[in-house]
Enzyme design. Structure first.
Site, PDB file in Angstrom:
ATOM      1  CE1 TYR A 112       1.051  -0.325   4.426  1.00  0.00           C
ATOM      2  CE2 TYR A 112       0.272   1.927   4.262  1.00  0.00           C
ATOM      3  CZ  TYR A 112       0.974   0.954   4.936  1.00  0.00           C
ATOM      4  OH  TYR A 112       1.587   1.261   6.122  1.00  0.00           O
ATOM      5  NE  ARG A 153       6.870   3.914   0.684  1.00  0.00           N
ATOM      6  CZ  ARG A 153       6.607   4.729   1.702  1.00  0.00           C
ATOM      7  NH1 ARG A 153       7.524   4.990   2.614  1.00  0.00           N
ATOM      8  NH2 ARG A 153       5.416   5.294   1.812  1.00  0.00           N
ATOM      9  NE  ARG A 205      -5.083 -19.484   4.291  1.00  0.00           N
ATOM     10  CZ  ARG A 205      -4.304 -20.403   4.854  1.00  0.00           C
ATOM     11  NH1 ARG A 205      -4.381 -21.655   4.467  1.00  0.00           N
ATOM     12  NH2 ARG A 205      -3.448 -20.066   5.801  1.00  0.00           N
ATOM     13  CG  HIS A 257       1.049 -20.487   2.961  1.00  0.00           C
ATOM     14  ND1 HIS A 257      -0.019 -21.310   3.201  1.00  0.00           N
ATOM     15  CD2 HIS A 257       1.338 -19.898   4.137  1.00  0.00           C
ATOM     16  CE1 HIS A 257      -0.365 -21.222   4.472  1.00  0.00           C
ATOM     17  NE2 HIS A 257       0.446 -20.368   5.070  1.00  0.00           N
ATOM     18  CE  LYS A 277      -3.827 -21.770  12.050  1.00  0.00           C
ATOM     19  NZ  LYS A 277      -2.589 -21.954  11.284  1.00  0.00           N
ATOM     20  CD  GLU A 322       6.139 -21.995  13.037  1.00  0.00           C
ATOM     21  OE1 GLU A 322       5.218 -22.834  13.174  1.00  0.00           O
ATOM     22  OE2 GLU A 322       6.022 -20.808  13.349  1.00  0.00           O
ATOM     23  CG  LEU A 377       0.736 -21.636  14.986  1.00  0.00           C
ATOM     24  CD1 LEU A 377       0.183 -20.250  15.316  1.00  0.00           C
ATOM     25  CD2 LEU A 377       0.079 -22.159  13.721  1.00  0.00           C
TER      26      LEU A 377
HETATM   27  N1  PDD Z   1      -0.942 -23.954   8.888  1.00  0.00           N
HETATM   28  N2  PDD Z   1       3.158 -23.457  11.804  1.00  0.00           N
HETATM   29  C1  PDD Z   1       2.610 -22.628  10.906  1.00  0.00           C
HETATM   30  C2  PDD Z   1       3.354 -21.398  10.528  1.00  0.00           C
HETATM   31  C3  PDD Z   1       1.346 -22.922  10.349  1.00  0.00           C
HETATM   32  O1  PDD Z   1       0.794 -22.083   9.472  1.00  0.00           O
HETATM   33  C4  PDD Z   1       0.675 -24.119  10.720  1.00  0.00           C
HETATM   34  C5  PDD Z   1      -0.645 -24.501  10.149  1.00  0.00           C
HETATM   35  C6  PDD Z   1       1.295 -24.968  11.658  1.00  0.00           C
HETATM   36  C7  PDD Z   1       0.650 -26.236  12.171  1.00  0.00           C
HETATM   37  O2  PDD Z   1      -0.433 -25.916  12.991  1.00  0.00           O
HETATM   38  P1  PDD Z   1      -1.713 -26.904  13.113  1.00  0.00           P
HETATM   39  O3  PDD Z   1      -1.174 -28.214  13.448  1.00  0.00           O
HETATM   40  O4  PDD Z   1      -2.498 -26.273  14.220  1.00  0.00           O
HETATM   41  O5  PDD Z   1      -2.418 -26.883  11.784  1.00  0.00           O
HETATM   42  C8  PDD Z   1       2.532 -24.597  12.192  1.00  0.00           C
HETATM   43  C9  PDD Z   1      -2.231 -24.153   8.256  1.00  0.00           C
HETATM   44  C10 PDD Z   1      -2.552 -25.582   8.008  1.00  0.00           C
HETATM   45  C11 PDD Z   1      -2.304 -23.275   7.006  1.00  0.00           C
HETATM   46  O6  PDD Z   1      -1.830 -22.146   7.089  1.00  0.00           O
HETATM   47  O7  PDD Z   1      -2.863 -23.698   5.976  1.00  0.00           O
END
Ligand code: PDD
Length: 287
Positions: A33, A52, A100, A102, A149, A182, A207
């Site tokens: 933005y 920018r 959706r 990533h 989250k 992670e 997470l």
């Molecule tokens: N992702 N770490 C991250 C960064 C996450 O986004 C997730 C889950 C996990 C595992 O968490 P859980 O077991 O509660 O699903 C760890 C979900 C599945 C997603 O973004 O699609």
């Protein structure tokens, strides 16, 4: 006269301005933005903000939604329609709308563009400036609260895209000390060279995965050796097995890290068994 917003090529009443629920800006913070101050209806520091904007978009491989000239015309038209002389204009460009996931969608998307115009009371502004303001210091923790989250997933999306471009399914974040925290959308595990299960402890900036938690209970029930302590990518490569957990991946064997095989380079017996046990348990307890 009511406020007017710009949404994807149309000027609409502010109260009726909506974006798609699968806009990547909304779901993954995959958007950039700019804000221009408006003096007498004109954009301040126009060049700097455009430069920018182009840089931010470039860093995310999002195309400019239209030329600078066209964008300037639309911004000015938004200001004109709102009859604002003193204020600011907000522009947001997201990667666009897609189911959706990533990593960036392989097919190019049409970036989603919105603009809103706000009025500012310059007299009140000057009174405030004459008095001055105070600030509060806070720890620099931006991108440092991976325990929440949040949909602020741009770093995760960028990491996943990097993995995708390298032919990998998941990205593992490595902290300043060289330990895996992670995955971009999962928790990371190994069966180390001593045959002990290992995953990062939740005091770290990760997470608290629900799948991870359930699996730890299963591991306890099965009386398997487990340590909640960090491991390095080198330890993962030297490990017997590796796997990831998450609501999307469930328990998914990892066969290579940074292009190097883990163990036999094929799904190992522990991860395979834990996947089966997890699915059985999850099915049985699902409501
Ligand atoms: N992702 N770490 C991250 C960064 C996450 O986004 C997730 C889950 C996990 C595992 O968490 P859980 O077991 O509660 O699903 C760890 C979900 C599945 C997603 O973004 O699609």
């Amino acid at each position: 006269m009511g406020r007017i917003a710009y949404v994807n090529g149309r000027f609409v009443p502010h109260s009726e301005a909506v974006v798609h629920i699968e806009d990547r800006g909304y779901q993954l913070a995959d958007a950039v933005y700019e804000v221009w101050a408006l003096f007498d209806g004109k954009l301040a520091d126009a060049e700097g903000h455009f430069a920018r904007l182009e840089r931010s978009l470039g860093e995310l491989s999002i195309p400019m939604p239209m030329t600078r000239v066209a964008l300037t015309l639309v911004l000015k038209e938004a200001v004109r329609r709102n009859r604002v002389r003193e204020g600011s204009i907000y522009l947001q460009v997201s990667r666009g709308v897609a189911p959706r996931q990533h990593a960036y969608p392989s097919d190019p998307l049409r970036p989603a563009v919105i603009m809103t115009v706000s009025r500012v009371d310059r007299v009140a502004d000057e009174l405030r400036a004459a008095k001055g303001v105070s600030v509060l210091t806070v720890p620099e923790n931006r991108w440092g609260r991976a325990d929440i989250k949040t949909v602020g997933l741009l770093p995760n999306a960028m990491a996943k895209q990097k993995a995708k471009e390298a032919g990998a399914m998941e990205a593992w974040f490595v902290d300043d000390l060289g330990f895996v925290t992670e995955g971009a959308s999962s928790n990371a595990w190994i069966v180390d060279s001593d045959g002990r299960l290992r995953t990062r402890d939740t005091n770290a900036n990760i997470l608290r995965g629900i799948t991870r938690h359930t699996l730890l209970k299963i591991i306890g029930r099965e009386d398997l050796p487990v340590d909640e302590r960090p491991f390095t990518p080198a330890e993962a490569i030297a490990a017997k097995e590796a796997f990831i957990t998450g609501a999307g991946s469930l328990v998914l064997p990892v066969i290579a890290v940074d292009g190097k095989p883990v163990g036999e380079g094929s799904p190992g017996p522990v991860a395979t068994r834990l996947r089966r046990l997890y699915i059985e348990q999850a099915k049985a307890a699902a409501i």
